[in-house]
Design a protein around this motif. Structure first.
Motif, PDB file in Angstrom:
ATOM      1  N   TYR A 164       0.588  -1.212   0.003  1.00 51.49           N
ATOM      2  CA  TYR A 164      -0.013   0.060  -0.154  1.00 51.49           C
ATOM      3  C   TYR A 164       0.834   1.229   0.209  1.00 51.49           C
ATOM      4  O   TYR A 164       0.774   1.990   1.078  1.00 51.49           O
ATOM      5  CB  TYR A 164      -1.019  -0.010   1.162  1.00 51.49           C
ATOM      6  CG  TYR A 164      -2.077  -1.108   1.138  1.00 51.49           C
ATOM      7  CD1 TYR A 164      -3.056  -0.915   0.470  1.00 51.49           C
ATOM      8  CD2 TYR A 164      -1.536  -2.353   1.931  1.00 51.49           C
ATOM      9  CE1 TYR A 164      -4.192  -1.984   0.676  1.00 51.49           C
ATOM     10  CE2 TYR A 164      -2.615  -3.437   1.935  1.00 51.49           C
ATOM     11  CZ  TYR A 164      -3.722  -3.222   1.297  1.00 51.49           C
ATOM     12  OH  TYR A 164      -4.760  -4.347   1.249  1.00 51.49           O
ATOM     13  N   THR A 165       1.636   1.483  -1.145  1.00 44.72           N
ATOM     14  CA  THR A 165       2.517   2.650  -1.165  1.00 44.72           C
ATOM     15  C   THR A 165       1.908   3.831  -1.917  1.00 44.72           C
ATOM     16  O   THR A 165       2.474   5.043  -1.584  1.00 44.72           O
ATOM     17  CB  THR A 165       3.757   2.139  -1.823  1.00 44.72           C
ATOM     18  OG1 THR A 165       3.342   1.599  -3.197  1.00 44.72           O
ATOM     19  CG2 THR A 165       4.648   1.123  -1.170  1.00 44.72           C
ATOM     20  N   SER A 166       1.058   3.631  -2.759  1.00 49.55           N
ATOM     21  CA  SER A 166       0.318   5.018  -3.317  1.00 49.55           C
ATOM     22  C   SER A 166      -0.705   5.575  -2.685  1.00 49.55           C
ATOM     23  O   SER A 166      -1.294   4.798  -1.619  1.00 49.55           O
ATOM     24  CB  SER A 166      -0.048   4.528  -4.786  1.00 49.55           C
ATOM     25  OG  SER A 166      -1.477   3.728  -4.638  1.00 49.55           O
ATOM     26  N   PRO A 167      -0.952   6.879  -2.837  1.00 50.85           N
ATOM     27  CA  PRO A 167      -1.947   7.602  -1.868  1.00 50.85           C
ATOM     28  C   PRO A 167      -3.406   6.672  -2.122  1.00 50.85           C
ATOM     29  O   PRO A 167      -3.887   6.806  -0.951  1.00 50.85           O
ATOM     30  CB  PRO A 167      -2.149   8.866  -2.619  1.00 50.85           C
ATOM     31  CG  PRO A 167      -0.675   9.155  -3.300  1.00 50.85           C
ATOM     32  CD  PRO A 167      -0.216   7.811  -3.767  1.00 50.85           C
ATOM     33  N   GLN A 168      -3.697   6.315  -3.049  1.00 48.72           N
ATOM     34  CA  GLN A 168      -4.753   5.565  -3.390  1.00 48.72           C
ATOM     35  C   GLN A 168      -4.903   4.406  -2.268  1.00 48.72           C
ATOM     36  O   GLN A 168      -5.762   4.008  -1.758  1.00 48.72           O
ATOM     37  CB  GLN A 168      -5.079   5.235  -4.660  1.00 48.72           C
ATOM     38  CG  GLN A 168      -6.517   4.555  -4.850  1.00 48.72           C
ATOM     39  CD  GLN A 168      -6.903   4.478  -6.643  1.00 48.72           C
ATOM     40  OE1 GLN A 168      -6.013   4.672  -7.447  1.00 48.72           O
ATOM     41  NE2 GLN A 168      -8.040   3.905  -6.782  1.00 48.72           N
TER      42      GLN A 168
ATOM     43  N   PHE B 173      -5.989   1.242   2.376  1.00 47.48           N
ATOM     44  CA  PHE B 173      -5.125   0.363   3.848  1.00 47.48           C
ATOM     45  C   PHE B 173      -5.736   1.130   5.040  1.00 47.48           C
ATOM     46  O   PHE B 173      -5.998   0.155   6.221  1.00 47.48           O
ATOM     47  CB  PHE B 173      -3.790   0.761   3.520  1.00 47.48           C
ATOM     48  CG  PHE B 173      -2.872   0.275   4.825  1.00 47.48           C
ATOM     49  CD1 PHE B 173      -2.491  -0.996   5.140  1.00 47.48           C
ATOM     50  CD2 PHE B 173      -2.637   1.177   6.115  1.00 47.48           C
ATOM     51  CE1 PHE B 173      -1.857  -1.267   6.236  1.00 47.48           C
ATOM     52  CE2 PHE B 173      -1.939   0.793   7.058  1.00 47.48           C
ATOM     53  CZ  PHE B 173      -1.612  -0.607   7.230  1.00 47.48           C
ATOM     54  N   LEU B 174      -6.117   2.288   5.089  1.00 48.59           N
ATOM     55  CA  LEU B 174      -6.628   2.941   6.307  1.00 48.59           C
ATOM     56  C   LEU B 174      -7.939   2.200   6.539  1.00 48.59           C
ATOM     57  O   LEU B 174      -8.432   1.940   7.645  1.00 48.59           O
ATOM     58  CB  LEU B 174      -6.824   4.406   6.108  1.00 48.59           C
ATOM     59  CG  LEU B 174      -5.224   5.151   6.307  1.00 48.59           C
ATOM     60  CD1 LEU B 174      -5.573   6.676   5.749  1.00 48.59           C
ATOM     61  CD2 LEU B 174      -4.671   4.987   7.614  1.00 48.59           C
ATOM     62  N   LYS B 175      -8.981   2.066   5.350  1.00 46.08           N
ATOM     63  CA  LYS B 175     -10.128   1.485   5.558  1.00 46.08           C
ATOM     64  C   LYS B 175     -10.090   0.146   5.983  1.00 46.08           C
ATOM     65  O   LYS B 175     -10.886  -0.333   6.803  1.00 46.08           O
ATOM     66  CB  LYS B 175     -10.758   1.754   4.095  1.00 46.08           C
ATOM     67  CG  LYS B 175     -11.183   3.058   3.812  1.00 46.08           C
ATOM     68  CD  LYS B 175     -11.990   2.747   2.441  1.00 46.08           C
ATOM     69  CE  LYS B 175     -12.516   4.300   1.691  1.00 46.08           C
ATOM     70  NZ  LYS B 175     -13.186   4.143   0.407  1.00 46.08           N
ATOM     71  N   LYS B 176      -9.129  -0.546   5.622  1.00 50.26           N
ATOM     72  CA  LYS B 176      -8.910  -1.836   6.079  1.00 50.26           C
ATOM     73  C   LYS B 176      -8.591  -2.039   7.388  1.00 50.26           C
ATOM     74  O   LYS B 176      -9.107  -2.662   8.266  1.00 50.26           O
ATOM     75  CB  LYS B 176      -7.839  -2.843   5.259  1.00 50.26           C
ATOM     76  CG  LYS B 176      -7.517  -4.064   5.506  1.00 50.26           C
ATOM     77  CD  LYS B 176      -6.591  -4.741   4.519  1.00 50.26           C
ATOM     78  CE  LYS B 176      -6.540  -6.234   4.844  1.00 50.26           C
ATOM     79  NZ  LYS B 176      -5.452  -6.827   3.869  1.00 50.26           N
TER      80      LYS B 176
END
Length: 352
Positions: free
Chosen positions: A107-111, A116-119
């Motif tokens: 999970y390296t790109s902004p999108q 990742f934060l949602k997960k």
């Protein structure tokens, strides 16, 4: 008592054995594939989501479970919570460490960071709503108590097998002496330990190393290992028949890992009476009695690994005894009936 078990189809072979043992112990069970009733984490397709919600509600109304056991985290936890049914989470790995590695490597790109934060929030909500967390090893129990000390936590070694099904099977011809590895390559913090094989194979050209497995990071691992003539990559093996053939034929089983909740392939290797060498990490030491049923090596210590492999081949009687003792231990502690009885006690303590 009625228990609904949800999980991934790849684990149904084991979950069905578990369910049968539970039913023999008085628990009425039903096993479902979670994705057929709710997406793993998120679903932006409203029609699809509503259809699955309706399907799950019908199942819950008809079966009427007293409790739900989640073999993995999925969106079904949200719907179970809404239905007011208590659920237990079976924790097989250090999810906090897995999330850390996923953030650093995937999970390296902004999108992707947003996903990742949602997960991360979803997983936190699942743990908050769960009635009981069931870590499968003492190692994981300590990890859970550190991260969510307020939760009800019960140690539950759930990786059972039917010992009568794990017998020698012919059909795979390998070059001897050989070492067998069987593992996935989906978490870099876990997979990168395989790279020490480059130093090991260089020093042991007369030993063939057979690796069975696949995963997200195969392109970072397999090409480097293929540089050695004594390395053979078998890809994924059909479970369980091809795995049984593989474990029947190898001389010693090797598990190299940077993180491990318990190590279910070790259980299977022991049931096939193979000596085991594995990284002294996570829950692995709970399966191996160092020097008696196998050998533990420290992460990255290729010199000690070479020494232990040579020791196994130089002392075949000792190696055979290790496999036999390992099988006895697994038969006693990881048979389905014993594991089912433990869960029945946990259910009686925590479900009204």
């Amino acid at each position: 008592m009625k228990l609904l078990i949800t999980g991934d189809k790849t684990r149904f072979y084991h979950l069905e054995g578990f369910m049968n043992a539970l039913q023999k112990n008085g628990i009425k069970c039903k096993l479902i594939y979670d994705i057929e009733y709710s997406n793993k984490f998120f679903d932006i397709n409203i029609k699809n989501r509503l259809g699955k919600q309706k399907k799950l509600k019908k199942l819950l109304d008809e079966f009427g479970p007293d409790v739900v056991l989640l073999d993995r985290l999925s969106g079904i936890a949200t719907e179970i919570t809404k239905a007011g049914i208590p659920f237990f989470i079976l924790l097989r790995g250090n999810i906090w460490e897995e999330l850390k590695w996923a953030k650093e490597t995937i999970y390296t790109s902004p999108q992707k960071r947003l996903s990742f934060l949602k997960k991360q929030r979803f997983i936190k909500t699942c743990f908050n709503n769960a009635s009981v967390i069931l870590p499968i090893s003492k190692y994981l129990e300590n990890v859970v108590r550190k991260n969510i000390p307020e939760k009800n936590i019960e140690l539950f070694s759930a990786d059972g097998r039917d010992p009568s099904e794990w017998n020698q099977v012919s059909g795979m011809n390998l070059k001897h002496p050989c070492v067998g590895l069987l593992q996935g390559m989906n978490i870099w913090g876990k997979t990168r330990e395989l790279l020490i094989l480059t130093k090991v194979m260089k020093e042991l050209p007369g030993v063939t190393f057979y690796f069975a497995g696949d995963g997200f990071y195969k392109d970072k691992i397999i090409p480097k290992l293929k540089n050695f003539k004594n390395f053979v990559w078998l890809g994924n093996l059909e479970y369980p028949i091809e795995v049984k053939k593989f474990l029947s034929e190898i001389d010693v089983y090797l598990l190299l890992s940077g993180m491990e909740g318990l190590g279910q392939t070790i259980i299977e290797a022991f049931l096939m009476e193979k000596p085991v060498i594995a990284t002294n990490i996570g829950g692995i030491p709970e399966l191996i009695e160092d020097g008696k049923t196998g050998f533990l090596i420290e992460a990255g210590n290729h010199d000690d690994l070479i020494k232990k492999i040579n020791q196994v081949f130089d002392q075949p009687v000792v190696a055979s005894n290790m496999g036999s003792k390992g099988k006895e231990t697994m038969q006693e502690n990881f048979n389905w009936d014993s594991i089912a009885k433990k869960l029945v006690l946990i259910l009686n303590r925590n479900v009204q």
